[in-house]
Write a protein that holds these residues in place. Structure first.
Motif, mmCIF file in Angstrom:
data_model
loop_
_atom_site.group_PDB
_atom_site.id
_atom_site.type_symbol
_atom_site.label_atom_id
_atom_site.label_comp_id
_atom_site.label_asym_id
_atom_site.label_seq_id
_atom_site.Cartn_x
_atom_site.Cartn_y
_atom_site.Cartn_z
ATOM 1 N N GLU A 110 0.787 -1.339 -0.044
ATOM 2 C CA GLU A 110 -0.287 0.251 0.120
ATOM 3 C C GLU A 110 0.238 1.496 -0.408
ATOM 4 O OE1 GLU A 110 -3.344 0.058 -0.202
ATOM 5 O OE2 GLU A 110 -3.290 -2.635 -0.365
ATOM 6 N N SER A 111 1.485 1.809 0.506
ATOM 7 C CA SER A 111 2.682 2.222 0.994
ATOM 8 C C SER A 111 3.265 2.700 -0.656
ATOM 9 C CB SER A 111 4.079 2.243 1.175
ATOM 10 O OG SER A 111 5.188 2.816 1.155
ATOM 11 N N ALA A 112 3.225 4.286 -1.008
ATOM 12 C CA ALA A 112 3.859 5.016 -2.186
ATOM 13 C C ALA A 112 5.016 4.823 -2.281
ATOM 14 C CB ALA A 112 3.735 6.607 -2.248
ATOM 15 N N ARG A 113 6.091 4.574 -1.691
ATOM 16 C CA ARG A 113 7.773 4.761 -1.225
ATOM 17 C C ARG A 113 7.687 3.759 -2.318
ATOM 18 N NH1 ARG A 113 8.976 7.731 4.478
ATOM 19 N NH2 ARG A 113 8.981 9.600 3.698
ATOM 20 N N TYR A 114 7.215 2.432 -1.571
ATOM 21 C CA TYR A 114 7.262 1.151 -1.475
ATOM 22 C C TYR A 114 6.796 0.962 -2.977
ATOM 23 C CZ TYR A 114 5.962 -3.972 -2.594
ATOM 24 O OH TYR A 114 6.429 -5.083 -2.711
ATOM 25 N N GLN A 115 5.460 1.745 -3.693
ATOM 26 C CA GLN A 115 5.421 1.339 -5.236
ATOM 27 C C GLN A 115 6.277 2.230 -6.063
ATOM 28 O OE1 GLN A 115 3.076 -0.528 -5.882
ATOM 29 N NE2 GLN A 115 2.708 -0.975 -4.123
ATOM 30 N N ARG A 116 7.084 3.007 -5.295
ATOM 31 C CA ARG A 116 7.959 3.977 -6.589
ATOM 32 C C ARG A 116 9.076 2.441 -6.095
ATOM 33 N NH1 ARG A 116 6.395 8.896 -3.874
ATOM 34 N NH2 ARG A 116 7.750 8.121 -2.322
ATOM 35 N N ILE A 117 9.681 2.749 -5.434
ATOM 36 C CA ILE A 117 10.476 1.655 -5.393
ATOM 37 C C ILE A 117 10.554 -0.225 -5.773
ATOM 38 C CG2 ILE A 117 12.370 -0.320 -3.761
ATOM 39 C CD1 ILE A 117 11.834 2.600 -1.184
ATOM 40 N N LYS A 118 9.464 -0.513 -5.897
ATOM 41 C CA LYS A 118 9.214 -1.209 -6.210
ATOM 42 C C LYS A 118 9.229 -1.636 -7.866
ATOM 43 C CE LYS A 118 5.843 -5.188 -7.437
ATOM 44 N NZ LYS A 118 4.490 -5.489 -6.802
ATOM 45 N N ALA A 119 8.607 -0.341 -8.586
ATOM 46 C CA ALA A 119 8.895 -0.136 -9.422
ATOM 47 C C ALA A 119 10.541 0.564 -10.777
ATOM 48 C CB ALA A 119 7.698 1.571 -9.939
ATOM 49 N N SER A 120 10.906 0.784 -9.186
ATOM 50 C CA SER A 120 12.822 1.008 -10.041
ATOM 51 C C SER A 120 12.866 -0.740 -10.529
ATOM 52 C CB SER A 120 13.079 2.058 -8.878
ATOM 53 O OG SER A 120 14.238 2.261 -9.093
#
Length: 189
Positions: A110-120
């Motif tokens: 759910e975390s926005a930071r997690y989503q950015r890191i995952k996308a990277s």
């Protein structure tokens, strides 16, 4: 269909994930409960550096001052060896975050930071892991978890972490080494 078949299917599908989460939580609890003993490790020299580096990076989200140990040890021991030893312990400790992600993908998505890191990580996994492990930051736990969720090969995860964390540990150890010399010069010790 027998009553045992659904249970076997559940454990076959979720067993590894449950064990990975349990292992990650257990390591974190053990390290937090023994935080006072981590300071005693400094007396063990390079072995102490390794143990604190491993334990300090094995905690998921909760910080243990392994960088402080690397800094202090770099001022009294050979900073090259301190950096290399800490650089070996830190990636092994990060396996708990990796395993937590591997075992519990729904916990952090759910975390926005997690989503950015995952996308990277999905685009440039090795480089992202290297960069995030080479700089002191609290986001690396999320990167480790994301790598686990994505089932990024564990050997590649460890190599990227080892390279980045060794670079960081060498830098911190040498700063510790230089700092001791400066303090000794200022106070004429």
């Amino acid at each position: 269909m027998t009553e045992a078949e659904p249970r076997q299917g559940f454990w076959k599908h979720y067993g590894t994930r449950i064990l990975a989460i349990a292992f990650s939580v257990a390591i974190t609890v053990v390290v937090v409960l023994n935080a006072d003993r981590m300071q005693e490790m400094q007396r063990l020299g390079y072995l102490g550096v390794f143990i604190v580096a491993l334990a300090g990076n094995a905690t998921v989200v909760l910080p243990v001052p392994s960088m402080a140990m690397t800094f202090a040890s770099g001022s009294v021991l050979n900073p090259w060896l301190v950096g290399v030893v800490a650089g070996l312990g830190e990636p092994l400790g990060e396996l708990t975050g990796y395993l937590a992600g591997y075992g519990g993908s729904a916990i952090i998505e759910e975390s926005a930071r997690y989503q950015r890191i995952k996308a990277s990580l999905e685009k440039h996994a090795f480089l992202t892991l290297f960069i995030l492990s080479a700089i002191p930051n609290p986001l690396f736990d999320l990167a480790g978890m994301a790598a686990g969720v994505l089932h990024y090969p564990v050997y590649k995860f460890l190599i990227a972490c080892w390279l980045g964390k060794t670079l960081k540990a060498l830098t911190v150890a040498f700063i510790g080494s230089i700092s001791l010399g400066a303090v000794q010069q200022i106070f004429g010790l």
